[in-house]
Design a protein around this motif. Structure first.
Motif, PDB file in Angstrom:
ATOM      1  N   THR A 137      35.409 -48.022  80.127  1.00 49.73           N
ATOM      2  CA  THR A 137      36.236 -48.189  78.925  1.00 49.73           C
ATOM      3  C   THR A 137      35.540 -49.101  77.924  1.00 49.73           C
ATOM      4  O   THR A 137      35.527 -48.816  76.718  1.00 49.73           O
ATOM      5  N   ASP A 138      34.950 -50.185  78.406  1.00 47.67           N
ATOM      6  CA  ASP A 138      34.207 -51.093  77.516  1.00 47.67           C
ATOM      7  C   ASP A 138      33.027 -50.367  76.870  1.00 47.67           C
ATOM      8  O   ASP A 138      32.769 -50.525  75.672  1.00 47.67           O
ATOM      9  N   ILE A 151      36.790 -41.280  82.574  1.00 47.75           N
ATOM     10  CA  ILE A 151      37.759 -42.367  82.773  1.00 47.75           C
ATOM     11  C   ILE A 151      39.062 -41.808  83.346  1.00 47.75           C
ATOM     12  O   ILE A 151      39.659 -42.405  84.251  1.00 47.75           O
ATOM     13  N   GLN A 152      39.491 -40.655  82.842  1.00 46.83           N
ATOM     14  CA  GLN A 152      40.714 -40.033  83.353  1.00 46.83           C
ATOM     15  C   GLN A 152      40.568 -39.668  84.832  1.00 46.83           C
ATOM     16  O   GLN A 152      41.482 -39.874  85.627  1.00 46.83           O
ATOM     17  N   LYS A 153      39.402 -39.152  85.221  1.00 43.17           N
ATOM     18  CA  LYS A 153      39.148 -38.819  86.633  1.00 43.17           C
ATOM     19  C   LYS A 153      39.190 -40.078  87.495  1.00 43.17           C
ATOM     20  O   LYS A 153      39.706 -40.056  88.620  1.00 43.17           O
ATOM     21  N   TYR A 187      30.455 -47.770  72.302  1.00 38.41           N
ATOM     22  CA  TYR A 187      29.814 -46.545  71.816  1.00 38.41           C
ATOM     23  C   TYR A 187      30.549 -46.014  70.583  1.00 38.41           C
ATOM     24  O   TYR A 187      29.926 -45.704  69.563  1.00 38.41           O
ATOM     25  N   ALA A 188      31.867 -45.931  70.676  1.00 38.53           N
ATOM     26  CA  ALA A 188      32.667 -45.416  69.558  1.00 38.53           C
ATOM     27  C   ALA A 188      32.514 -46.295  68.326  1.00 38.53           C
ATOM     28  O   ALA A 188      32.361 -45.794  67.202  1.00 38.53           O
ATOM     29  N   SER A 189      32.513 -47.600  68.535  1.00 40.01           N
ATOM     30  CA  SER A 189      32.360 -48.524  67.415  1.00 40.01           C
ATOM     31  C   SER A 189      31.003 -48.333  66.731  1.00 40.01           C
ATOM     32  O   SER A 189      30.924 -48.229  65.500  1.00 40.01           O
ATOM     33  N   LYS A 195      28.514 -35.916  63.962  1.00 43.50           N
ATOM     34  CA  LYS A 195      29.948 -36.128  64.195  1.00 43.50           C
ATOM     35  C   LYS A 195      30.408 -35.307  65.412  1.00 43.50           C
ATOM     36  O   LYS A 195      31.140 -35.816  66.273  1.00 43.50           O
ATOM     37  N   GLU A 196      29.966 -34.072  65.489  1.00 47.15           N
ATOM     38  CA  GLU A 196      30.319 -33.197  66.610  1.00 47.15           C
ATOM     39  C   GLU A 196      29.727 -33.729  67.922  1.00 47.15           C
ATOM     40  O   GLU A 196      30.396 -33.762  68.958  1.00 47.15           O
ATOM     41  N   GLU A 197      28.475 -34.152  67.866  1.00 44.16           N
ATOM     42  CA  GLU A 197      27.791 -34.713  69.033  1.00 44.16           C
ATOM     43  C   GLU A 197      28.529 -35.958  69.534  1.00 44.16           C
ATOM     44  O   GLU A 197      28.751 -36.133  70.741  1.00 44.16           O
ATOM     45  N   PHE A 198      28.912 -36.810  68.603  1.00 44.29           N
ATOM     46  CA  PHE A 198      29.650 -38.029  68.914  1.00 44.29           C
ATOM     47  C   PHE A 198      30.979 -37.673  69.591  1.00 44.29           C
ATOM     48  O   PHE A 198      31.344 -38.252  70.611  1.00 44.29           O
ATOM     49  N   GLN A 199      31.694 -36.704  69.045  1.00 47.92           N
ATOM     50  CA  GLN A 199      32.992 -36.324  69.602  1.00 47.92           C
ATOM     51  C   GLN A 199      32.848 -35.751  71.011  1.00 47.92           C
ATOM     52  O   GLN A 199      33.666 -36.033  71.890  1.00 47.92           O
ATOM     53  N   LYS A 200      31.802 -34.972  71.244  1.00 49.81           N
ATOM     54  CA  LYS A 200      31.562 -34.421  72.587  1.00 49.81           C
ATOM     55  C   LYS A 200      31.352 -35.542  73.597  1.00 49.81           C
ATOM     56  O   LYS A 200      31.876 -35.486  74.714  1.00 49.81           O
ATOM     57  N   GLU A 201      30.569 -36.542  73.206  1.00 51.96           N
ATOM     58  CA  GLU A 201      30.308 -37.666  74.115  1.00 51.96           C
ATOM     59  C   GLU A 201      31.588 -38.467  74.366  1.00 51.96           C
ATOM     60  O   GLU A 201      31.862 -38.876  75.498  1.00 51.96           O
ATOM     61  N   VAL A 202      32.389 -38.685  73.349  1.00 50.32           N
ATOM     62  CA  VAL A 202      33.661 -39.397  73.524  1.00 50.32           C
ATOM     63  C   VAL A 202      34.568 -38.608  74.471  1.00 50.32           C
ATOM     64  O   VAL A 202      35.188 -39.182  75.379  1.00 50.32           O
ATOM     65  N   ASN A 203      34.620 -37.293  74.287  1.00 56.16           N
ATOM     66  CA  ASN A 203      35.441 -36.452  75.171  1.00 56.16           C
ATOM     67  C   ASN A 203      34.940 -36.528  76.612  1.00 56.16           C
ATOM     68  O   ASN A 203      35.744 -36.613  77.549  1.00 56.16           O
TER      69      ASN A 203
END
Length: 178
Positions: A103-104, A73-75, A109-111, A59-67
Motif C-alpha cells: 500500500t505504501d 493488495i486485494q488478494k 508510485y501513484a503520487s 496515463k494508460e500504462e500508469f493506470q494498468k500498474e495501479v490496477n
C-alpha cells in the motif's frame, strides 16, 4: 405652402434619421456573449499529435500498474481473511505487513506518476503556437459574429448557466481546420 411642405419633409426626414440613429445606438448597446469549451477545442486540436499520444500512453500504462498493484493488495486481504478464519494469527500479521508495504509503495508510485502526468499535461497546455492560433480564431469569430465577449467554460467555473445557442466551440474547431 411649398415652403411649409418642404419644411415638413425635412422635419420628417430628420425624425426618421434620428429614430434610425437611436435604433442603431440601442442595438450597439446590446452585448452578445459567446462561450467556448476550450478543453474540447484543445482535445480536437491535439488529438493526433505525438505529445498527446505519449501522454495518453503514459496515463494508460500508469493506470494498468495501479490496477495490478491494487489487485495484488486485494488478494493479500483475501489471504489474510482466510488465515484469520483458520486461526493463523501469525500468518495474518505477516500478510498485514505485506499489505502495508504494498500500500505504501502504491501510494508513492501513484503520487510520483501523478506529478509526472500533471507536468506532461501542463507542458501540452502551454503550447504557445496553439494558443496564438486559438486567440486569433476567437478574435475573428468574435468580430464576424458580433460578439462583445467570449468566455471559456473552463476558467474559474464562473459560468453557472449558458444557453447552447451561445456555444461557439464547434465553430472554433471548424475554423482551426480540425
Amino acid at each position: 405652402m411649398i415652403f411649409r411642405t418642404k419644411r415638413l419633409c425635412k422635419l420628417s426626414l430628420t425624425l426618421v434619421f434620428a429614430l434610425l440613429s437611436a435604433g442603431r445606438a440601442f442595438s450597439q448597446q446590446i452585448t452578445k456573449f459567446g462561450v467556448v469549451d476550450t478543453g474540447r477545442v484543445y482535445q480536437a486540436y491535439f488529438r493526433n499529435s505525438a505529445p498527446v499520444r505519449n501522454y495518453e500512453s503514459k496515463k494508460e500504462e500508469f493506470q494498468k500498474e495501479v490496477n495490478r498493484l491494487t489487485e495484488e493488495i486485494q488478494k493479500l486481504h483475501d489471504r489474510r481473511l482466510e488465515m484469520r478464519k483458520k486461526g493463523d494469527e501469525a500468518g495474518a500479521l505477516r500478510i498485514d505487513s505485506q499489505i502495508t508495504q504494498k500500500t505504501d509503495y502504491l501510494n508513492a508510485y501513484a503520487s510520483a506518476k501523478n506529478v509526472e502526468l500533471e507536468s506532461l499535461k501542463k507542458s501540452l497546455q502551454s503550447n504557445d503556437s496553439f494558443y496564438k492560433k486559438l486567440y486569433e480564431t476567437l478574435g475573428r469569430i468574435a468580430e464576424t459574429g458580433g460578439y462583445s465577449m467570449i468566455l471559456s467554460l473552463q476558467q474559474d467555473n464562473s459560468i453557472l448557466w449558458y444557453s447552447s445557442s451561445v456555444d461557439i466551440t464547434d465553430e472554433v474547431i471548424a475554423q482551426l481546420g480540425l
